[in-house]
Every structure is written in C-alpha cells, then in structure tokens.
Design a protein around this motif. Structure first.
Motif, PDB file in Angstrom:
ATOM      1  N   LEU A 249      44.199  58.187  42.383  1.00 16.01           N
ATOM      2  CA  LEU A 249      44.648  59.573  42.202  1.00 16.01           C
ATOM      3  C   LEU A 249      44.587  60.315  43.535  1.00 16.01           C
ATOM      4  CD1 LEU A 249      44.121  58.583  39.323  1.00 16.01           C
ATOM      5  CD2 LEU A 249      43.189  60.840  38.797  1.00 16.01           C
ATOM      6  N   LEU A 250      45.736  60.623  44.026  1.00 17.39           N
ATOM      7  CA  LEU A 250      45.837  61.317  45.320  1.00 17.39           C
ATOM      8  C   LEU A 250      46.668  62.578  45.169  1.00 17.39           C
ATOM      9  CD1 LEU A 250      46.644  58.143  47.474  1.00 17.39           C
ATOM     10  CD2 LEU A 250      44.467  59.352  47.400  1.00 17.39           C
ATOM     11  N   ASP A 251      46.580  63.170  44.011  1.00 21.77           N
ATOM     12  CA  ASP A 251      47.394  64.350  43.747  1.00 21.77           C
ATOM     13  C   ASP A 251      46.791  65.609  44.351  1.00 21.77           C
ATOM     14  OD1 ASP A 251      45.454  63.605  41.593  1.00 21.77           O
ATOM     15  OD2 ASP A 251      45.840  65.687  40.996  1.00 21.77           O
ATOM     16  N   HIS A 252      47.625  66.622  44.479  1.00 21.68           N
ATOM     17  CA  HIS A 252      47.193  67.912  45.019  1.00 21.68           C
ATOM     18  C   HIS A 252      46.496  67.775  46.358  1.00 21.68           C
ATOM     19  CE1 HIS A 252      47.737  68.829  40.715  1.00 21.68           C
ATOM     20  NE2 HIS A 252      48.157  69.990  41.172  1.00 21.68           N
ATOM     21  N   MET A 253      47.039  66.964  47.187  1.00 24.90           N
ATOM     22  CA  MET A 253      46.522  66.895  48.555  1.00 24.90           C
ATOM     23  C   MET A 253      47.614  67.494  49.445  1.00 24.90           C
ATOM     24  SD  MET A 253      44.164  63.565  48.486  1.00 24.90           S
ATOM     25  CE  MET A 253      45.169  62.561  49.513  1.00 24.90           C
ATOM     26  N   SER A 254      47.629  67.152  50.711  1.00 24.93           N
ATOM     27  CA  SER A 254      48.649  67.732  51.591  1.00 24.93           C
ATOM     28  C   SER A 254      49.498  66.631  52.201  1.00 24.93           C
ATOM     29  CB  SER A 254      47.970  68.523  52.700  1.00 24.93           C
ATOM     30  OG  SER A 254      47.060  69.431  52.141  1.00 24.93           O
ATOM     31  N   LEU A 255      49.650  65.549  51.470  1.00 27.49           N
ATOM     32  CA  LEU A 255      50.342  64.401  52.056  1.00 27.49           C
ATOM     33  C   LEU A 255      51.755  64.748  52.458  1.00 27.49           C
ATOM     34  CD1 LEU A 255      49.262  61.522  49.647  1.00 27.49           C
ATOM     35  CD2 LEU A 255      48.441  62.005  51.963  1.00 27.49           C
ATOM     36  N   GLN A 256      52.061  64.449  53.699  1.00 25.59           N
ATOM     37  CA  GLN A 256      53.427  64.627  54.172  1.00 25.59           C
ATOM     38  C   GLN A 256      54.095  63.288  54.348  1.00 25.59           C
ATOM     39  OE1 GLN A 256      52.991  67.075  57.638  1.00 25.59           O
ATOM     40  NE2 GLN A 256      52.324  68.817  56.405  1.00 25.59           N
ATOM     41  N   ASP A 257      53.271  62.274  54.458  1.00 28.96           N
ATOM     42  CA  ASP A 257      53.834  60.947  54.654  1.00 28.96           C
ATOM     43  C   ASP A 257      52.744  59.936  54.342  1.00 28.96           C
ATOM     44  OD1 ASP A 257      55.620  58.981  55.266  1.00 28.96           O
ATOM     45  OD2 ASP A 257      55.491  59.234  57.441  1.00 28.96           O
ATOM     46  N   MET A 258      53.152  58.745  53.984  1.00 33.22           N
ATOM     47  CA  MET A 258      52.172  57.683  53.841  1.00 33.22           C
ATOM     48  C   MET A 258      52.782  56.406  54.370  1.00 33.22           C
ATOM     49  SD  MET A 258      52.102  57.558  49.694  1.00 33.22           S
ATOM     50  CE  MET A 258      51.318  55.978  49.441  1.00 33.22           C
ATOM     51  N   SER A 259      51.959  55.627  54.979  1.00 33.48           N
ATOM     52  CA  SER A 259      52.451  54.389  55.565  1.00 33.48           C
ATOM     53  C   SER A 259      52.956  53.464  54.459  1.00 33.48           C
ATOM     54  CB  SER A 259      51.310  53.729  56.340  1.00 33.48           C
ATOM     55  OG  SER A 259      51.511  52.346  56.404  1.00 33.48           O
ATOM     56  N   SER A 260      53.921  52.624  54.782  1.00 32.64           N
ATOM     57  CA  SER A 260      54.460  51.716  53.775  1.00 32.64           C
ATOM     58  C   SER A 260      53.433  50.642  53.395  1.00 32.64           C
ATOM     59  CB  SER A 260      55.740  51.063  54.283  1.00 32.64           C
ATOM     60  OG  SER A 260      55.463  50.383  55.469  1.00 32.64           O
ATOM     61  N   THR A 261      52.344  50.546  54.162  1.00 32.85           N
ATOM     62  CA  THR A 261      51.304  49.579  53.798  1.00 32.85           C
ATOM     63  C   THR A 261      50.018  50.281  53.353  1.00 32.85           C
ATOM     64  OG1 THR A 261      50.507  49.455  56.067  1.00 32.85           O
ATOM     65  CG2 THR A 261      52.203  47.873  55.431  1.00 32.85           C
TER      66      THR A 261
END
Ligand SMILES: *[C@@H]1O[C@H](CO)[C@@H](O)[C@H](O)[C@H]1NC(C)=O
Ligand SMILES: *[C@@H]1O[C@H](CO)[C@@H](O)[C@H](O)[C@H]1NC(C)=O
Length: 758
Positions: A249-261
């Motif tokens: 669960l990584l919701d409600h964070m500030s993720l703008q990008d995540m690595s494909s790995t």
C-alpha cells in the motif's frame, strides 16, 4: 542571475578583486605546485596520481577547480584548503584519506562540488563539513563510513545530492541528516543498513529521491506493507525487496514516478495500491509482477496516451483489475482506465503533445503534495512560492510594507508599490531574506532600523525612489549587506555617514542622482568598498581625501559628471584602482604627471595608481592633449574617443605609447583640419617631432584605401581578455535569481541557470 545565498554565507570582501583579477592575462598569474598542471585561464590546478602526501601548499589563491585524485593524503587537517578560498570544485577521490578532521574544509564557502569517493573514511565528524555553505553535491561513495555523528551535515543547507553508497552503514540514527534543507536525492544504496531509527529521515522536507537499495533491510516474512501517507516522491530500483510480500500500500504519498524495477524483488505481489499520488505515466513495472491481480491508480493524473498502452494491454491480457481514470488528454479525461481500449491510446505529433502537456500543466492547481498546513505563509495581495522561497508583491499598490511572509523567504520583491515612508522594523521575521527589492516605491524616507533583523540580507535595491538623504542608522542590523543600489534617487549630496554600519559593503551604486561634490570622509565605515558607481551625477569637484577610506577600491565610475579635471589628488591613495571611468566629462586637460607613479612628485601625482590601472575611459571629454601614459604598464582597455585631440608634437608621447602597446586605442585627430577623423596611429606628423624619428615611415607605395596598414596584424590575445569580459564583470547580477542556487561565486558563475527572471 543572483544568487542564492544562504543566510550564513558571507561574501568575502575579495569578491570584486578576484573578479578583476580573473581578467588578467595568464602571464601574470603565478604559483603552480611543482607536481601539478595549472591552467591559468580556467584557473584549474590538476595534480592527479602524484603520490602527494598532503594538499600542495603552493596552489594559487585564485584557483577555482582543484583536482587531487589519486594521491596519498591519509588525513585532511583542519583548514587544509584555507589558502584557496575561491574553489568551486574539489576532487579528492582515491587519496587514501582515512580521516577528515573537523574544519578540514573551513573557508571553502564557494565550494559547489566535493568528491571524496574511494577513500577510507570511517567516521563523519560533527564538523567535518563545516564552512561548506554553498555545497550542492557531496560524494562520499566507496569509503568505510560506519558512523555519522549528529550534526555532520548541519551546515550544508544548499546540498542537493548526498551520496553515501558502498559504505558500511548499519543503522541511521535519528536526525542524521539534519540541516539538509535543500536535499533532493539521498543515496544510501549498497550499505548494510538493517535499522532505521524512527526519526532517521526527519527534516528532509525537500527530498524527492531516496535510494536504499542493496541494504540489509529485509523483512523476509512480511506479506503486507503499508506505507500510505508518506511524502515520498519516487520509488527507486528494486526498492521493495520482500520475497513474500503480497499486499503493498503506497497510496496517498507524493509519488511522481517509480522505477520500472521498483517492485521487481517482490514477485509475490497480488495487490498494489498506488492511488492518490502524482503519477502521470506508469512505468512497465508490472511486467515483473506475475501474480499482480489488482492495481489501484485512482486519484493520479494519468495521461492516457500511447505510453499507457502497454499497461492497458497487459491488464487485458493478464486480467488485472485496473482502478483509476484518465487525467488527460481532454477527450479522455475522466474516463475509467478499464474502459479505454489500447487503440484509443494514441500519441499526437510530438509538437502537439508538448503543447497539450503545457496546457495541462498550466491548468494544474498547486501541487497536491502540499498539504494545506504546509502552505507557505503569504500576506494578502502577494504571491509566495514555497520551493523557491520567493515572495512577491510587485506592483500591487501596497501603501505599507506587507507583513506575514514565511520565515524561509529568501527573495522578497516589493518593487513598484507606494510606500513613501519605510518605518523602523518594517521587516520582522524574515531573517533569511537575501535579496530585497524596493525599487520604484516612491520612497522619500527610510527610518533608522527599518531593516533591522535582516541578518542575511546581501542585496538591497532602493533604486528609482525619491530619497534625498539617509539617516545614519538606516542600515543598522545588516551585517552582510554587500550590494547596495541607490541609483536614480534624488540625492544632491553623497549620503555620507550612512555606511558606518555595513562592514561588508562591496559595491555601492549611486548613478543618476544629483550629487554635486564628493567631500572628505564620505566613505567612513565603508572601508571594504570595491566598487563605487557615480556615473550620471553632477559632480564637479572631488575633494582630496574623499576616497581615502576606501583604499581597496577597484572600480570608480565617474563618467557623465561635470569634472573639468582628473581628480588626481583624491585618487592618490587608490592604489588598487583598476577601472577608472571618466568619460563624458568636460575634462580639458590631464596634468602631465597625472598617471606617473613617481615617489617624490608633487602631491598631485597619482602615486601608485599607474601600474594597477587596467582600464581607463576618457572618451567624450575635451582633451586636446594626453599626458604620458607610459606608467600605465598594465592598461588593457583605453578609450580616448570623442576628444578634440590636436595631432601635433605635444601629442607625441601618446603616439609613442601607442606604438609600444598592443592595444586598440580609440584616439582620433580633431585638428589640424586636414587630419580630422584620422586615427592618431595612422598619421605621420609625429615623425617630424623631436624624439619621433623612430616611428615607422609612411609606406612608400600609396596604400590601397581598402587595406589600412596594420589591418592584418594578429589580434592581441590580451584583447580577448579585456573588453568583452570586463564589462559583464563590472555590471551587476541580474536583479532576480532563483534562490535555489548558492550565491553567485564572485558574480562570475552567475549565469543563465541561476537566472529565472529579467
Ligand atoms: C607513486 O608511487 C608508486 C608506488 O611507489 C610508483 O610506482 C609511482 O611511479 C609513483 N608515481 C609518481 C608520479 O611518483
Ligand atoms: C542612468 O541614466 C541613463 C540615461 O537615462 C541611462 O542610460 C542609464 O542606464 C542609467 N543608469 C542607471 C544605473 O540607472
């Protein structure tokens, strides 16, 4: 182009001096350690793989880049670099350094880049990095660091990147990174971390990327990991590495990008929730998650174009439930991801796409990463930006200085308001402002103590107001004030006495006022002044002693005034003057000894001035003759244009001097009439004067008008170093710069990237 300046940063009083020094031809630069290669134009010193056991002591003070890779230095003592205060880049890889003593880098207030990789450092002491107030990148990779003492990074307020990969860190204590107010990326990969204290990353409010891969943070039995509501912006490569993890669960964070790995090492994942982040694009991380059955992307501004097609095809193929809607483009906006078919996911031409993206981002409301309570404090009718620390109330017809700016404000732009009067303590609670703009505010009076508390202020712009005088304690409480703009006001006299409280003042701009005289002791208190700009006043007299307090003056601009003579006596103590501008005055005569640095001459000589002077601007005066310029041995720029020069024997010294120097001397005959408009260098009357016999004879063949003699002469190298470069150096930094950057080191590196406005 300024400037970003930390509140603790002190511009050293040598700034302008160094700037000017940078224009000196290479031949004049000096020291180079025996084992090193020195480039005296670029000001770099390279001593790579020399088995040096200490930092070479004889490095020239003005060096900007020092490369000491591959030596055997073992220990960096306190003050190891105190002789090279202007360094911006320092490379110390592979130096067998075991210990960096406290204060080792003290004095390197301009250093931007420090690389200590591949050494044997094991402890980062509390004061190891003291004094590096401009540092942006610190690399300590591949050492043996196992301990970070509290406060080790507390002085690195401008650091963007801290890289500590391949060290021996086992745990991160609370507040380990305290003070890194501008950190963007913290790299801790390839350590042995197995424990992070609860507050290990406290205070890293600007971090966008945290690399923790290849550590000992294994939780092998974990099946469910809830990281919701953490302000993380990026998930790095293989960052989640838990073999049994099924729910993430990584919701409600500030993720703008995540690595494909990012989740590659968690192959059991069934449910991934990354809803309510800032994702516009989804990397193909799903390809390494064979068991994934549900992917929640709700609340992300997903851009439904061709880049989303792999995700959609995969979700159809693998029967994965996709949650979420398209955030754009317009015709798909709000559409459920599940309902969009791959064929609809198209990319327009690149241009159209860019345009669409731009429109999109212009529509975007303030980044939702900011929770309401994080919103930057900002008075009504002003605009404040949290990330740049800029606050502006420009042209808003304020009649009082607004209050309630964020204490983090670095640039405060209040120009174009109607303040008329600035009372004392007008700027409470903004001690970190570096640059204060008060131009065009109809100010007639500034009360003593108006700026008190602005301990970090370096640039103060009071230009284009209606000031006629300044109270003696007007600048009280501004210990760092370095650049003061008072041009285009209504001063009729020099605002003497106001500079007693500004010990750091380097440059004072008073152009385009109505100052009539420079009286004795006007610069009391401004002993460190390097540049005084008085162009465009009505000065007709400079008293002897007027400038005596500022013995370090480099630049004095007195053009477009009413001087009828060179203020020889007033300049007698200005032994460091390099740039004297007297253009556009009604000067008729320059005494024969004006520039002769002869001890024992009458006190009207410019003792000491001659050899130091590098530029002399005398154009637009009334000179018929020019004195002996031979003492001006280091002159690089001279302009004698627009003077009514009389090309006859009295001008022979000038003609002889021109023959000797390799300079473009803009000097044209006005008389006698038959020589009007000819260059002094090209007329031959002087050969007939006593002493002029050695001048070159006129060419025997009539020269073709197209090709003047000397036209093929190679351009002297020196000229490359003078006029083009000198001018920008002496002009001021643009008025408004992103405060994300360190103070323009000596104004010089202050170019495009740092400039966001004007
Ligand atoms: C440095 O020391 C090594 C080992 O003693 C030697 O091989 C090398 O030639 C030395 N290099 C210099 C530049 O003196
Ligand atoms: C002074 O006034 C002149 C003429 O209006 C202008 O060209 C110049 O830029 C002004 N200089 C400053 C520093 O304001």
């Amino acid at each position: 182009m300024l400037i970003t300046v930390s509140s603790t940063h002190t511009l050293r009083p040598g700034t302008l001096w160094v700037l000017l020094l940078l224009c000196i031809p290479a031949a004049l630069a000096s020291k180079c350690p025996q084992q090193c290669v020195c480039d005296q134009i670029q000001l770099t010193v390279t001593c790579v793989n020399r088995n040096l056991t200490q930092v070479p002591p004889a490095v020239d003070e003005i060096t900007v880049k020092l490369d000491l890779r591959g030596n055997d230095i073992q220990e960096l003592p306190t003050g190891a670099f105190k002789h090279t205060p202007y360094l911006t880049h320092l490379s110390l890889q592979r130096c067998n350094i075991r210990r960096v003593k406290e204060g080792a880098f003290r004095g390197l207030g301009r250093l931007v880049f420090l690389n200590l990789a591949n050494n044997n450092v094991d402890i980062l002491y509390q004061e190891s990095f003291d004094g590096l107030s401009s540092l942006k990148q610190l690399m300590i990779d591949r050492n043996r660091v196992e301990e970070i003492q509290p406060g080790a990074f507390s002085q690195l307020g401008f650091l963007n990147l801290l890289s500590l990969t391949h060290n021996h860190l086992v745990y991160i204590p609370n507040m380990a990174f305290q003070g890194l107010q501008n950190i963007k990326w913290l790299r801790l990969s390839h350590n042995s971390l197995n424990y992070l204290d609860t507050e290990a990353f406290a205070g890293l409010l600007t971090l966008t990327r945290l690399s923790l891969d290849h550590n000992g943070l294994q939780l092998p039995e974990l099946t469910r990991l809830e990281m919701s509501y953490n302000p993380m912006a990026y998930l790095g490569e293989e960052v989640v590495s838990m073999a049994k993890l099924t729910h993430l669960l990584l919701d409600h964070m500030s993720l703008q990008d995540m690595s494909s790995t990012a989740v590659k090492k968690s192959p059991s994942l069934i449910h991934l929730d990354i809803s309510y982040n800032q994702l516009r694009v989804v990397q193909p991380f799903f390809e390494s998650s064979p068991k994934l059955a549900r992917l929640n992307l709700a609340g992300n501004p997903i851009y439904c174009n061709c880049y989303l097609r792999p995700l959609r095809e995969w979700s159809i193929r693998s029967k994965v439930k996709l949650l979420g809607t398209c955030g754009g483009p317009a015709h798909l906006s709000g559409e459920n991801l599940q309902a969009v078919y791959p064929a609809e996911l198209r990319c327009q031409s690149q241009e159209a796409m860019l345009k669409a993206e731009l429109e999109e981002s212009a529509r975007m409301t303030p980044p939702p990463t900011l929770k309401p309570e994080d919103k930057v404090k900002c008075p009504a009718n002003c605009v404040c930006e949290a990330d740049t620390h800029h606050s502006s109330c420009e042209n808003r017809a304020h009649t009082k200085v607004p209050r309630g700016f964020s204490p983090d404000t670095r640039l405060l732009d209040l120009r174009g308001n109607n303040f008329h009067y600035i009372p004392s303590n007008s700027f409470p609670g903004v001690a970190h402002v570096v640059s204060l703009h008060l131009q065009r505010c109809k100010i007639t009076e500034v009360e003593g103590g108006a700026f008190s508390g602005m301990k970090g202020l370096i640039y103060l712009y009071l230009s284009e107001n209606d000031l006629t005088s300044l109270s003696p304690d007007v600048f009280k409480g501004l210990p760092q004030l370095t650049y003061l703009h008072l041009e285009k006001n209504r001063f009729t006299g020099f605002p003497k006495g106001a500079f007693k409280l500004v010990p750091s003042l380097l440059a004072l701009r008073l152009e385009n006022n109505s100052i009539a005289k420079l009286e004795p002791d006007i610069l009391t208190g401004a002993e460190g002044l390097r540049a005084l700009y008085l162009t465009g006043n009505v000065i007709d007299h400079v008293s002897p002693g007027a400038l005596d307090q500022a013995g370090d003056l480099d630049a004095l601009h007195l053009g477009a005034n009413r001087l009828s003579e060179v203020p020889t006596e007033a300049l007698s103590k200005a032994g460091n003057l390099r740039d004297l501008r007297l253009s556009g005055n009604p000067i008729r005569w320059v005494g024969p000894n004006a520039f002769r640095p002869l001890g024992g001459m009458s006190q009207t000589s410019l003792a000491g001035l001659g050899p130091g002077l590098r530029s002399l601007f005398l154009e637009g005066n009334q000179l018929e003759e020019v004195p002996n310029l031979h003492p001006l041995t280091f002159l690089e720029v001279i302009n004698l244009a627009d003077n009514p020069l009389m090309c006859d024997c009295p001008l022979l010294p000038l003609r002889m001097w021109i023959e000797k120097v390799n300079l473009k001397v803009r000097a044209t005959c006005a008389n006698p009439p038959e020589l009007r408009g000819r260059k002094v260098k090209d007329v031959h009357v002087f050969r007939a004067c006593p002493g002029g016999e050695s001048l070159p004879a006129p060419p025997t063949v009539t020269p073709k008008p197209a090709k003047a003699p000397g036209a093929t002469k190679p351009k002297p190298i020196r000229s490359l170093l003078t006029s083009p470069s000198l001018q920008p150096l002496l002009s001021f930094p643009a008025r408004c710069c992103s405060l994300k950057f360190h103070p323009c080191p000596g104004l010089l590196l202050c170019s495009a990237p740092c400039c966001i406005r004007h």
